[in-house]
Design an enzyme around this catalytic site. Structure first.
Site, PDB file in Angstrom:
ATOM      1  N   ASP A  13       0.855  -1.271   0.053  1.00 52.02           N
ATOM      2  CA  ASP A  13       0.005  -0.049  -0.108  1.00 52.02           C
ATOM      3  C   ASP A  13       0.897   1.363   0.093  1.00 52.02           C
ATOM      4  OD1 ASP A  13      -2.386  -1.604   0.183  1.00 52.02           O
ATOM      5  OD2 ASP A  13      -2.192  -1.693   2.385  1.00 52.02           O
ATOM      6  N   GLN A 225       2.048  -6.265  -3.033  1.00 53.71           N
ATOM      7  CA  GLN A 225       2.659  -6.229  -1.709  1.00 53.71           C
ATOM      8  C   GLN A 225       3.896  -5.340  -1.576  1.00 53.71           C
ATOM      9  OE1 GLN A 225       1.482  -9.642  -3.018  1.00 53.71           O
ATOM     10  NE2 GLN A 225      -0.409  -8.712  -2.731  1.00 53.71           N
TER      11      GLN A 225
END
Ligand code: GDP
Ligand code: IMO
Ligand code: MG
Length: 431
Positions: A13, A225
């Site tokens: 993120d 990821q």
């Protein structure tokens, strides 16, 4: 001709989707090489929000080839839904613009069920906090040589025998967990049905990409990821089930490692983590809450609140090394606006010993106490800044100190979710 790999440098993120979308203007092909629909990549273009899980972030721009490589695990039902949703937003997706590697292993409904059943059964302290989307069990079946792969969808007899092989493993496991055995015929029927919607996109991706490369096309690899969720180098066992670091880009599509010219690490100006596991600079105070609110830190996949903390330069030095970063894109600088002082972790204290890296054992990782350096904050707004000249002096100082501490230069800076609110320092695609 340069090919660029984009990878997350923290716990995911970091803003990979935004940066890949921005960079995709300069690329011909955008390829995912690992992970699955556990990824949640958000793009904002002229106020319109696009949320992608399995599709590469290059699809939105149009006119580019998007590729799902063999290193990915693919839920075909999810993909069909995602394609429909993104088409509804006006994006064109056809077998000319989307290609799926024939050797991609599939995520079946049994994988999600197993993932969730294990998480529910796990005792306190052993839960991983997965996305529940079957990623781990699907990768287990891949190395266990019992996956159903995209190519198997083309032949009904092969497909049935692949399903039988998988069920030899899954049925005993399900009995042990108290889940009903799989309805074999129903699963095969479901797969035969979805096959018609997946097969038009299937292709020998390794071949197509090697040809594209030879003809001078530029490939942009989109990681999912982040390095600390890597199956080998992450905070094991609180990690995802694939290699996410840059070396995986080659294996995950079938090109040689010499085809990778530039590795761009995506780095948030602070740190977040979703799910369980060690997080040395985590803040549970008002500063942590402020980062979460200003940064809108809620997971796109599960809606969970992301844990927030100060920037950790010790971790970044480590992840820049394991991925061989040539440069970083520093994102969400605007979220730090208005803090009086900012802290940056430069090392750890473990039982009185100073460490310049995160030790490997989870139990030691938990006991690491960050050693902080303090930097002055800034009261001006950096939101939407599109040039260095728009940045306050202390924000520039923060960026420069980050570069020094992590021993890697900033190639791009991001100052809002919008595509164009991006400052280019060095073009990763420049020859
Ligand atoms: P990814 O998984 O690495 O692609 O990142 P996510 O999309 O899950 O999370 C990043 C979030 O931050 C998204 O909602 C983006 O729209 C947003 N974002 C990206 N860059 C910036 C930035 O520079 N500033 C702010 N405020 N938000 C950003
Ligand atoms: P993007 O690409 C943040 C985390 C989960 C959990 C662990 C294992 O959006 O950066 P999994 O379902 O993969 O077995 O879960 O990994 N995780 C992510 N965290 N961003 C992601 O992807 C993630 N993908 C998985 O929260 O802790
Ligand atoms: Mg995400």
């Amino acid at each position: 001709m340069a090919n660029v790999v984009v990878v997350g440098a923290q716990w995911g993120d970091e803003g990979k989707g935004k940066i890949v979308d921005w960079l995709s203007e300069r690329a011909d092909v955008i390829a995912r090489f690992q992970g699955g629909h556990n990824a949640g990549h958000t793009l904002v273009i002229d106020g319109k929000v696009y949320k992608l899980n399995a599709l590469p972030s290059g699809v939105v721009r149009g006119g580019k080839l998007s590729v799902i490589g063999n290193g990915v695990v693919l839920d075909p039902w999810h993909l069909v839904r995602e394609i429909a949703a993104i088409r509804d937003q006006g994006v064109e997706i056809t077998p000319e613009t989307l290609m799926i590697a024939e050797n991609t292993p599939l995520i079946l409904p049994i994988h999600g069920e197993l993932d969730r059943a294990r998480e529910e059964a796990a005792s306190a302290g052993t839960k991983i906090g997965t996305t529940g989307r079957g990623i781990g069990p699907a990768y287990e079946d891949k190395v266990g040589r019992r996956s159903v792969r995209v190519a198997d969808l083309a032949d009904a007899t092969t497909l049935a025998s692949r399903v039988d092989r998988a069920l030899q493993h899954h049925n005993p496991l399900r009995r042990g967990l108290g889940i009903a055995e799989v309805d074999r015929d129903a699963l095969i029927a479901q797969l035969n049905e979805i096959a018609q919607q997946i097969l038009p996109y299937a292709a020998p991706v390794w071949k197509v990409l090697n040809e594209q490369r030879k003809s001078g096309k530029r490939i942009l690899f989109e990681g999912a990821q982040g390095a600390l969720l890597d199956i080998d180098f992450g905070t094991y066992p609180f990690v995802t089930s694939s290699n996410v670091i840059a070396g995986q880009a080659a294996t995950g599509v079938g090109i040689g490692p010499g085809s990778i010219d530039y590795v761009l690490g995506i780095v948030k100006a602070y740190t977040t983590r979703v799910g369980e596991g060690p997080f040395p600079t985590e803040l549970t105070d008002a500063d942590g809450q402020r980062l979460g609110e200003r940064g809108r830190e809620f997971g796109t996949v599960t809606g969970r609140k992301r844990r927030c903390g100060w920037f950790d330069a010790a971790l970044l030095r480590q992840t820049c090394a394991t991925s061989g970063m040539n440069g970083i894109a520093l994102t969400k600088l605007d979220v730090l606006d208005g803090f009086e002082t900012l802290k940056v972790c430069v090392a750890y204290d473990l039982d009185g010993e100073r460490l310049d890296y995160l030790p490997t054992a989870a139990e030691q990782q938990r006991r690491c106490v960050p050693v902080y350096e303090e930097l002055p904050g800034w009261s001006e707004s950096t939101e939407g800044a599109r040039s260095w000249a728009d940045l306050p002096a202390n924000a520039i100082k923060y960026v420069r100190r980050v570069e020094e501490l992590i021993e890697c230069p900033v190639a791009l800076l991001s100052t809002s979710p919008e595509r164009e609110d991006t400052i280019l320092v060095t073009d990763p695609f420049a020859d």
